[in-house]
Design a protein around this motif. Structure first.
Motif, PDB file in Angstrom:
ATOM      1  N   GLY A 175      47.023  49.030  41.114  1.00  0.00           N
ATOM      2  CA  GLY A 175      47.668  48.023  40.248  1.00  0.00           C
ATOM      3  C   GLY A 175      49.406  47.895  40.715  1.00  0.00           C
ATOM      4  O   GLY A 175      49.878  48.828  41.035  1.00  0.00           O
ATOM      5  N   LYS A 176      49.772  47.070  40.005  1.00  0.00           N
ATOM      6  CA  LYS A 176      51.370  46.652  39.961  1.00  0.00           C
ATOM      7  C   LYS A 176      51.706  46.171  38.649  1.00  0.00           C
ATOM      8  O   LYS A 176      51.021  45.436  38.132  1.00  0.00           O
ATOM      9  N   LEU A 177      52.869  46.629  38.401  1.00  0.00           N
ATOM     10  CA  LEU A 177      53.576  46.222  37.096  1.00  0.00           C
ATOM     11  C   LEU A 177      54.681  45.521  37.258  1.00  0.00           C
ATOM     12  O   LEU A 177      55.401  46.224  37.857  1.00  0.00           O
ATOM     13  N   GLU A 192      43.573  45.750  40.745  1.00  0.00           N
ATOM     14  CA  GLU A 192      42.183  45.399  41.782  1.00  0.00           C
ATOM     15  C   GLU A 192      41.382  46.452  41.997  1.00  0.00           C
ATOM     16  O   GLU A 192      41.776  47.687  41.952  1.00  0.00           O
ATOM     17  N   THR A 193      39.940  46.381  41.757  1.00  0.00           N
ATOM     18  CA  THR A 193      39.201  47.482  41.865  1.00  0.00           C
ATOM     19  C   THR A 193      39.163  47.792  43.405  1.00  0.00           C
ATOM     20  O   THR A 193      38.884  47.055  44.388  1.00  0.00           O
ATOM     21  N   THR A 194      39.154  49.437  43.739  1.00  0.00           N
ATOM     22  CA  THR A 194      38.827  49.841  44.878  1.00  0.00           C
ATOM     23  C   THR A 194      37.427  50.153  45.075  1.00  0.00           C
ATOM     24  O   THR A 194      37.026  50.611  46.422  1.00  0.00           O
ATOM     25  N   GLU A 195      36.789  50.585  44.037  1.00  0.00           N
ATOM     26  CA  GLU A 195      35.445  50.887  44.156  1.00  0.00           C
ATOM     27  C   GLU A 195      34.315  50.472  43.138  1.00  0.00           C
ATOM     28  O   GLU A 195      35.173  49.543  42.121  1.00  0.00           O
ATOM     29  N   THR A 196      33.304  50.402  42.943  1.00  0.00           N
ATOM     30  CA  THR A 196      32.399  49.822  41.929  1.00  0.00           C
ATOM     31  C   THR A 196      32.891  50.432  40.613  1.00  0.00           C
ATOM     32  O   THR A 196      32.790  51.808  40.731  1.00  0.00           O
ATOM     33  N   ILE A 197      33.051  49.744  39.561  1.00  0.00           N
ATOM     34  CA  ILE A 197      33.105  50.345  38.210  1.00  0.00           C
ATOM     35  C   ILE A 197      32.068  49.787  37.397  1.00  0.00           C
ATOM     36  O   ILE A 197      31.777  48.467  37.692  1.00  0.00           O
ATOM     37  N   ALA A 198      31.820  50.579  36.317  1.00  0.00           N
ATOM     38  CA  ALA A 198      30.628  50.050  35.571  1.00  0.00           C
ATOM     39  C   ALA A 198      31.133  50.286  33.933  1.00  0.00           C
ATOM     40  O   ALA A 198      31.825  51.302  33.725  1.00  0.00           O
ATOM     41  N   PHE A 199      30.554  49.218  33.177  1.00  0.00           N
ATOM     42  CA  PHE A 199      31.422  49.542  31.763  1.00  0.00           C
ATOM     43  C   PHE A 199      30.395  48.591  30.782  1.00  0.00           C
ATOM     44  O   PHE A 199      29.632  47.874  31.569  1.00  0.00           O
ATOM     45  N   GLY A 200      30.441  48.812  29.651  1.00  0.00           N
ATOM     46  CA  GLY A 200      29.822  47.828  28.582  1.00  0.00           C
ATOM     47  C   GLY A 200      28.443  48.652  28.478  1.00  0.00           C
ATOM     48  O   GLY A 200      27.736  49.378  29.158  1.00  0.00           O
ATOM     49  N   LEU A 201      27.897  48.010  26.885  1.00  0.00           N
ATOM     50  CA  LEU A 201      26.350  48.552  26.768  1.00  0.00           C
ATOM     51  C   LEU A 201      25.308  48.081  27.741  1.00  0.00           C
ATOM     52  O   LEU A 201      24.478  48.683  27.954  1.00  0.00           O
ATOM     53  N   PHE A 202      25.552  46.851  28.378  1.00  0.00           N
ATOM     54  CA  PHE A 202      24.678  46.193  29.316  1.00  0.00           C
ATOM     55  C   PHE A 202      24.980  46.593  30.659  1.00  0.00           C
ATOM     56  O   PHE A 202      24.422  46.030  31.390  1.00  0.00           O
ATOM     57  N   LEU A 203      25.792  47.653  30.906  1.00  0.00           N
ATOM     58  CA  LEU A 203      26.010  48.186  32.169  1.00  0.00           C
ATOM     59  C   LEU A 203      26.511  46.995  33.159  1.00  0.00           C
ATOM     60  O   LEU A 203      25.745  46.846  34.150  1.00  0.00           O
ATOM     61  N   VAL A 204      27.705  46.403  32.948  1.00  0.00           N
ATOM     62  CA  VAL A 204      28.334  45.469  33.836  1.00  0.00           C
ATOM     63  C   VAL A 204      29.009  46.177  34.907  1.00  0.00           C
ATOM     64  O   VAL A 204      29.521  47.403  34.609  1.00  0.00           O
ATOM     65  N   ARG A 205      28.672  45.839  36.294  1.00  0.00           N
ATOM     66  CA  ARG A 205      29.109  46.730  37.516  1.00  0.00           C
ATOM     67  C   ARG A 205      29.865  45.610  38.197  1.00  0.00           C
ATOM     68  O   ARG A 205      29.328  44.438  38.481  1.00  0.00           O
ATOM     69  N   LEU A 206      31.260  45.971  38.353  1.00  0.00           N
ATOM     70  CA  LEU A 206      32.154  45.075  39.092  1.00  0.00           C
ATOM     71  C   LEU A 206      32.381  45.586  40.636  1.00  0.00           C
ATOM     72  O   LEU A 206      32.668  46.970  40.728  1.00  0.00           O
ATOM     73  N   ASN A 207      32.097  44.837  41.525  1.00  0.00           N
ATOM     74  CA  ASN A 207      32.097  45.379  42.908  1.00  0.00           C
ATOM     75  C   ASN A 207      33.738  45.451  43.214  1.00  0.00           C
ATOM     76  O   ASN A 207      34.695  44.906  42.597  1.00  0.00           O
ATOM     77  N   PRO A 208      33.907  46.354  44.346  1.00  0.00           N
ATOM     78  CA  PRO A 208      35.433  46.430  44.891  1.00  0.00           C
ATOM     79  C   PRO A 208      35.944  45.135  45.059  1.00  0.00           C
ATOM     80  O   PRO A 208      35.358  44.042  45.472  1.00  0.00           O
ATOM     81  N   GLY A 209      37.157  44.916  45.015  1.00  0.00           N
ATOM     82  CA  GLY A 209      37.828  43.473  45.243  1.00  0.00           C
ATOM     83  C   GLY A 209      38.223  42.708  43.970  1.00  0.00           C
ATOM     84  O   GLY A 209      38.812  41.712  43.769  1.00  0.00           O
ATOM     85  N   PRO A 226      50.192  38.933  24.435  1.00  0.00           N
ATOM     86  CA  PRO A 226      49.481  38.546  25.719  1.00  0.00           C
ATOM     87  C   PRO A 226      49.806  36.850  25.770  1.00  0.00           C
ATOM     88  O   PRO A 226      49.762  36.149  24.730  1.00  0.00           O
ATOM     89  N   LYS A 227      50.088  36.343  26.995  1.00  0.00           N
ATOM     90  CA  LYS A 227      50.127  35.103  27.216  1.00  0.00           C
ATOM     91  C   LYS A 227      49.011  34.453  27.978  1.00  0.00           C
ATOM     92  O   LYS A 227      48.756  33.286  27.943  1.00  0.00           O
ATOM     93  N   ARG A 228      48.724  35.350  29.106  1.00  0.00           N
ATOM     94  CA  ARG A 228      47.486  34.767  29.953  1.00  0.00           C
ATOM     95  C   ARG A 228      46.865  35.703  30.493  1.00  0.00           C
ATOM     96  O   ARG A 228      47.331  36.972  30.885  1.00  0.00           O
ATOM     97  N   MET A 229      45.639  35.922  30.972  1.00  0.00           N
ATOM     98  CA  MET A 229      44.881  36.736  31.318  1.00  0.00           C
ATOM     99  C   MET A 229      43.893  35.976  32.520  1.00  0.00           C
ATOM    100  O   MET A 229      43.102  34.891  32.139  1.00  0.00           O
ATOM    101  N   TYR A 230      43.808  36.508  33.638  1.00  0.00           N
ATOM    102  CA  TYR A 230      42.810  35.865  34.732  1.00  0.00           C
ATOM    103  C   TYR A 230      42.035  36.921  35.304  1.00  0.00           C
ATOM    104  O   TYR A 230      42.731  38.087  35.508  1.00  0.00           O
ATOM    105  N   MET A 231      41.105  36.788  35.483  1.00  0.00           N
ATOM    106  CA  MET A 231      39.863  37.870  36.116  1.00  0.00           C
ATOM    107  C   MET A 231      38.932  37.165  37.139  1.00  0.00           C
ATOM    108  O   MET A 231      38.275  36.363  36.466  1.00  0.00           O
ATOM    109  N   LYS A 232      38.750  37.743  38.088  1.00  0.00           N
ATOM    110  CA  LYS A 232      37.764  37.012  39.107  1.00  0.00           C
ATOM    111  C   LYS A 232      37.149  38.416  39.905  1.00  0.00           C
ATOM    112  O   LYS A 232      37.540  39.383  39.992  1.00  0.00           O
ATOM    113  N   GLY A 233      35.768  38.060  40.040  1.00  0.00           N
ATOM    114  CA  GLY A 233      35.258  39.429  40.537  1.00  0.00           C
ATOM    115  C   GLY A 233      33.629  38.911  40.655  1.00  0.00           C
ATOM    116  O   GLY A 233      32.997  38.014  40.329  1.00  0.00           O
ATOM    117  N   ALA A 234      32.819  39.778  41.289  1.00  0.00           N
ATOM    118  CA  ALA A 234      31.484  39.765  41.542  1.00  0.00           C
ATOM    119  C   ALA A 234      30.863  41.133  41.086  1.00  0.00           C
ATOM    120  O   ALA A 234      31.438  41.986  41.305  1.00  0.00           O
TER     121      ALA A 234
END
Length: 268
Positions: A175-177, A192-209, A226-234
């Motif tokens: 990341g960058k701050l 930005e994710t560099t590897e697949t990460i998993a979280f949550g009770l229903f096992l949400v998995r986000l791909n790299p990128g 907080p003012k704004r949050m934007y998330m994009k992923g698969a």
């Protein structure tokens, strides 16, 4: 050569110290947020396998504080104010919540607020590990929304081991701050994710990128929220369902809480 190495080490230490201070400010902001109400808007887009937008969901809600805990009441759905019948349902739910709290015993209230405070602190506790989880370097300076800020890049530190479950994704995120130079507050964060990460009770998995952008604004004095949050992923939800999503949430109209249990039409 030795002087150059020393200078590099001092710069890295300075960057880490800046981040450490900014994490402390974030923790304070998070605790003080409970004294405010706000309006949030969300736009969520889902994509099909062809990459085209399959559906778009828009909503707006107001968060108010009811006897020490946040309560969310819907204001808009699909970009339109709620119809009168739905507004009445929202008001009835709110009134029931107010009535229930009014009948609490002092001991019930104490336990409820203690439990809520414990959950709130736990939500953000993993951020304390950020200064130790990354190698930081100051890339330069920039102006963001009129604020002079350090631009600090962070890459996962080799050999870092998370101390709890919430921090386990950190080694898989870079990341960058942008940190305000006068207050050490986060103005902007990009990750930005560099590897697949998993979280949550229903096992949400986000791909790299997968990407996250988070921005804050000064609300009052030294308080930033907080003012704004934007998330994009698969990725995947569970073992089968593929997901591709981008979501933007904006927060506005921060104001110190005042007792008011009636839904007020949202000004556009």
């Amino acid at each position: 050569m030795a002087a150059a190495s020393l200078a590099t080490g001092l710069a890295a230490e300075d960057a880490r110290e800046i981040v450490r201070k900014s994490v402390e400010r974030d923790q304070t902001n998070w605790l003080r947020m409970k004294d405010y109400t706000w309006v949030a808007r969300s736009t969520e887009r889902h994509f099909g396998s062809d990459g085209k937008v399959k559906s778009t969901e828009r909503s707006a809600w107001e968060t108010v504080m009811l006897d020490g805990e946040p309560y969310r009441r819907m204001l808009e759905r699909n970009g339109q104010p709620l119809p009168p019948a739905e507004q009445k349902k929202q008001q009835d739910k709110l009134d029931k919540s107010v009535a229930k709290l009014a009948h609490e015993t002092p001991e019930e209230k104490r336990r409820r607020l203690a439990d809520y405070e414990m959950r709130r602190r736990k939500e953000r506790a993993f951020l304390h590990q950020i200064p130790d989880a990354y190698d930081f370097r100051i890339e330069g300076e920039a102006q963001v929304d009129g604020h002079d800020a350090w631009v600090i890049a962070g890459t996962p530190k080799a050999g870092y081991h998370a101390r709890d479950r919430d921090a386990k994704p950190l080694p898989k995120i870079r990341g960058k701050l942008w940190v305000d130079k006068s207050s050490y507050q986060w103005v902007r964060l990009e990750a930005e994710t560099t590897e697949t990460i998993a979280f949550g009770l229903f096992l949400v998995r986000l791909n790299p990128g997968a990407r996250l952008v988070f921005e804050q604004t000064r609300v009052a004095g030294d308080l930033w929220l907080p003012k704004r949050m934007y998330m994009k992923g698969a990725g995947r939800l569970g073992l089968i369902l593929r997901i591709a999503i981008d979501q933007e949430i904006t927060w506005s109209n921060y104001r110190r809480f005042q007792v008011d249990s009636k839904i007020v039409p949202l000004e556009r």
